[in-house]
Design an enzyme around this catalytic site. Structure first.
Site, PDB file in Angstrom:
ATOM      1  CB  CYS A   8      -0.929  -0.008   1.212  1.00 31.34           C
ATOM      2  SG  CYS A   8      -2.120  -1.349   1.150  1.00 31.34           S
TER       3      CYS A   8
HETATM    4  N1  LIG Z   1      -2.620  -5.847   1.899  1.00 31.46           N
HETATM    5  C1  LIG Z   1      -3.094  -4.834   2.584  1.00 31.46           C
HETATM    6  O1  LIG Z   1      -2.718  -4.605   3.725  1.00 31.46           O
HETATM    7  C2  LIG Z   1      -4.146  -3.913   2.001  1.00 31.46           C
HETATM    8  C3  LIG Z   1      -4.821  -3.033   2.866  1.00 31.46           C
HETATM    9  C4  LIG Z   1      -5.793  -2.197   2.349  1.00 31.46           C
HETATM   10  C5  LIG Z   1      -6.042  -2.204   0.984  1.00 31.46           C
HETATM   11  N2  LIG Z   1      -5.361  -3.039   0.153  1.00 31.46           N
HETATM   12  C6  LIG Z   1      -5.705  -3.013  -1.272  1.00 31.46           C
HETATM   13  O2  LIG Z   1      -6.512  -4.146  -1.560  1.00 31.46           O
HETATM   14  C7  LIG Z   1      -6.236  -4.645  -2.862  1.00 31.46           C
HETATM   15  C8  LIG Z   1      -5.837  -6.100  -2.804  1.00 31.46           C
HETATM   16  O3  LIG Z   1      -4.629  -6.220  -2.052  1.00 31.46           O
HETATM   17  P1  LIG Z   1      -4.131  -7.576  -1.412  1.00 31.46           P
HETATM   18  O4  LIG Z   1      -3.014  -7.217  -0.497  1.00 31.46           O
HETATM   19  O5  LIG Z   1      -5.300  -8.347  -0.883  1.00 31.46           O
HETATM   20  O6  LIG Z   1      -3.577  -8.326  -2.706  1.00 31.46           O
HETATM   21  P2  LIG Z   1      -3.144  -9.872  -2.825  1.00 31.46           P
HETATM   22  O7  LIG Z   1      -2.141  -9.938  -3.916  1.00 31.46           O
HETATM   23  O8  LIG Z   1      -2.818 -10.408  -1.469  1.00 31.46           O
HETATM   24  O9  LIG Z   1      -4.475 -10.612  -3.286  1.00 31.46           O
HETATM   25  C9  LIG Z   1      -5.087 -10.381  -4.507  1.00 31.46           C
HETATM   26  C10 LIG Z   1      -5.708 -11.666  -4.993  1.00 31.46           C
HETATM   27  O10 LIG Z   1      -6.393 -11.378  -6.205  1.00 31.46           O
HETATM   28  C11 LIG Z   1      -6.222 -12.460  -7.092  1.00 31.46           C
HETATM   29  N3  LIG Z   1      -6.514 -12.005  -8.454  1.00 31.46           N
HETATM   30  C12 LIG Z   1      -5.741 -11.259  -9.286  1.00 31.46           C
HETATM   31  N4  LIG Z   1      -6.398 -11.034 -10.444  1.00 31.46           N
HETATM   32  C13 LIG Z   1      -7.608 -11.635 -10.336  1.00 31.46           C
HETATM   33  C14 LIG Z   1      -8.733 -11.731 -11.204  1.00 31.46           C
HETATM   34  N5  LIG Z   1      -8.744 -11.150 -12.392  1.00 31.46           N
HETATM   35  N6  LIG Z   1      -9.792 -12.440 -10.775  1.00 31.46           N
HETATM   36  C15 LIG Z   1      -9.786 -13.033  -9.552  1.00 31.46           C
HETATM   37  N7  LIG Z   1      -8.757 -12.952  -8.682  1.00 31.46           N
HETATM   38  C16 LIG Z   1      -7.682 -12.247  -9.079  1.00 31.46           C
HETATM   39  C17 LIG Z   1      -4.796 -12.898  -6.862  1.00 31.46           C
HETATM   40  O11 LIG Z   1      -4.578 -14.223  -7.305  1.00 31.46           O
HETATM   41  C18 LIG Z   1      -4.697 -12.771  -5.328  1.00 31.46           C
HETATM   42  O12 LIG Z   1      -5.080 -13.960  -4.697  1.00 31.46           O
HETATM   43  C19 LIG Z   1      -5.177  -3.710  -3.429  1.00 31.46           C
HETATM   44  O13 LIG Z   1      -5.797  -2.701  -4.151  1.00 31.46           O
HETATM   45  C20 LIG Z   1      -4.537  -3.129  -2.187  1.00 31.46           C
HETATM   46  O14 LIG Z   1      -3.968  -1.864  -2.447  1.00 31.46           O
HETATM   47  C21 LIG Z   1      -4.429  -3.918   0.639  1.00 31.46           C
END
Ligand SMILES: NC(=O)c1ccc[n+]([C@@H]2O[C@H](COP(=O)([O-])OP(=O)(O)OC[C@H]3O[C@@H](n4cnc5c(N)ncnc54)[C@H](O)[C@@H]3O)[C@@H](O)[C@H]2O)c1
Length: 415
Positions: free
Chosen positions: A257
């Site tokens: 992030c």
């Molecule tokens: N990690 C954090 O602490 C956090 C906190 C707040 C917000 N966010 C935001 O949330 C969002 C997700 O982050 P994350 O950390 O969970 O990512 P991540 O990489 O842990 O998880 C994302 C998941 O999405 C899947 N994916 C990718 N493309 C896909 C598709 N087309 N269809 C279905 N699944 C798909 C991936 O395989 C993965 O399992 C981002 O925008 C991030 O900025 C993350």
């Protein structure tokens, strides 16, 4: 309810489990077949969702690569990655792919919410047109909203339930429907007037952190010149009960992030002939902090008449923050690369990161390495490490996290 989650990562999996724990049926759609296999076998790779929590809801949680079940959900929440492309501009390809998939099965009456962090306008200008390829109109045939995720991996004092959830809908009805759906798992929902306001709220929260971390990192560099202990100053300032919020200096900023999200806003601002100078400046300081750390390592070794080349350097903690194994944008990666280029004999120990494949390194045994290393550097202070013992058993320790601030020892140097 039947709730669909697209993307079962750090954000999507805890949400999926929260809905299942609240008694709802959950469909978890992901494109990573190995992750789906692990989840089907009851194995979670997200620290906030231990395997026993997953096992407890297995009957109500269906991880799948099939799109069909998403069409049978009352609500679908999109939690896919939103990284940066090569030139630090937003990479919305995961979002576009997920939206395209969903548009094939979308049906009237559903609620779609975007949770991924992104710039203001994404829900309306990018997501909505793709979903409308289904032939359904957002705000009329289906509800559309944006609700930023606030999860902080590893944190236990605030959970999905106790962290207020901001929601902005395309219409008032969209917002109210989204508030109702989140009300099932969150004690407090905070409605705002539009998806854009909700999108910018998330960016403000992250930019606030990025700017303040940069501020204390800059102060730490100045303190080195002035020979003032930055930790003593931060601790003392932290006693002010109002008007000050404590941020810690460190080896740089990591995670999915903070190093990424501010640049989403910087990009969107440029389209309005606006330059977000705080964001760029904070990015510059935080991105170069690992270089500062490597220079400090060079000086620390120099003081004991050793060059970096050939010295055994043990990095303690490489994940981007304490208590988790997430390596995304971790400053340790830059430090490893820079020290390797200087010819250091590198090793690392991290209870959460068994290997760094890109550097061909595996986490070493701490007890054996402490006595052997010329220098032990605390990069990330995981709680399970005994730092008094680290200082007692090492010849030289350099602490970038301030965890040794109560220890007085000749062989100890701090940021
Ligand atoms: N990690 C954090 O602490 C956090 C906190 C707040 C917000 N966010 C935001 O949330 C969002 C997700 O982050 P994350 O950390 O969970 O990512 P991540 O990489 O842990 O998880 C994302 C998941 O999405 C899947 N994916 C990718 N493309 C896909 C598709 N087309 N269809 C279905 N699944 C798909 C991936 O395989 C993965 O399992 C981002 O925008 C991030 O900025 C993350």
């Amino acid at each position: 309810m039947r709730v669909g989650i697209i993307g079962l990562g750090y954000v999507g999996l805890p949400l999926a489990v929260a809905y299942a724990e609240a008694g709802h049926e959950v469909v978890g759609f992901d494109t990573d077949s190995r992750k789906l296999e692990r989840l089907a076998a009851g194995s979670s790779d997200v620290e906030d969702v231990p395997d026993d929590r997953l096992a407890a809801v297995a009957e109500r949680f269906e991880p799948t690569a099939e799109l069909g079940p998403l069409g049978e959900c009352d609500a679908v929440l999109i939690c896919v990655p939103t990284p940066l492309a090569n030139h630090r501009e937003p990479d919305l390809t995961y979002l576009v792919d997920a939206a395209t998939s969903l548009s094939r099965v979308l049906r009237a009456g559903q609620l779609v919410v975007l949770e991924s962090t992104t710039y203001p306008g994404t829900t309306r200008d990018r997501l909505k047109p793709i979903l409308e390829e289904s032939g359904l109109a957002a705000g009329r045939d289906f509800h559309l909203a944006y609700s930023p995720e606030r999860i902080d991996p590893g944190r236990t004092d605030y959970t999905v339930r106790t962290t207020p959830k901001v929601v902005g809908g395309l219409t008032d009805a969209c917002r109210d429907r989204a508030a109702e759906v989140y009300g099932e798992i969150c004690d407090e929902v905070v409605p705002v007037s539009s998806p854009e306001a909700a999108e910018l709220t998330k960016l403000l929260e992250n930019i606030f952190r990025s700017v303040n971390i940069a501020l204390v990192n800059e102060l730490a560099r100045l303190c080195e010149r002035m020979e003032i202990d930055v930790w003593e100053v931060v601790d003392a300032a932290g006693t002010k009960p109002f008007g000050f919020m404590r941020f810690e200096p460190g080896p740089g900023m990591g995670g999915h992030c903070l190093p990424v999200d501010p640049f989403y806003l910087a990009f969107a601002a440029r389209e309005h002939d606006f330059y977000t100078e705080f964001i760029e400046l904070a990015g510059k300081i935080n991105q170069t902090q690992p270089h500062f750390c490597v220079r400090k390592i060079e000086h620390t070794l120099n003081d004991v008449e050793k060059p970096v080349r050939g010295s055994r350097i043990l990095l303690l903690g490489v994940a981007y923050k304490a208590g988790v194994g997430d390596m995304r944008e971790a400053p340790a990666l830059k430090i490893v690369r820079l020290l390797s280029e200087l010819g250091a004999d590198l090793a690392y120990h991290d209870p959460h990161v068994p290997e760094l494949t890109e550097f061909d390194l595996r986490s070493v045994d701490l007890a054996e390495e402490l006595a052997r290393a010329d220098l032990v550097c605390v990069i990330t202070a995981h709680p399970e490490v005994d730092y008094e013992r680290v200082v007692a058993e090492s010849s030289l320790v350099l602490d970038f996290r301030g965890v040794t601030r109560d220890i007085g020892a000749e062989n100890l140097v701090r940021l």
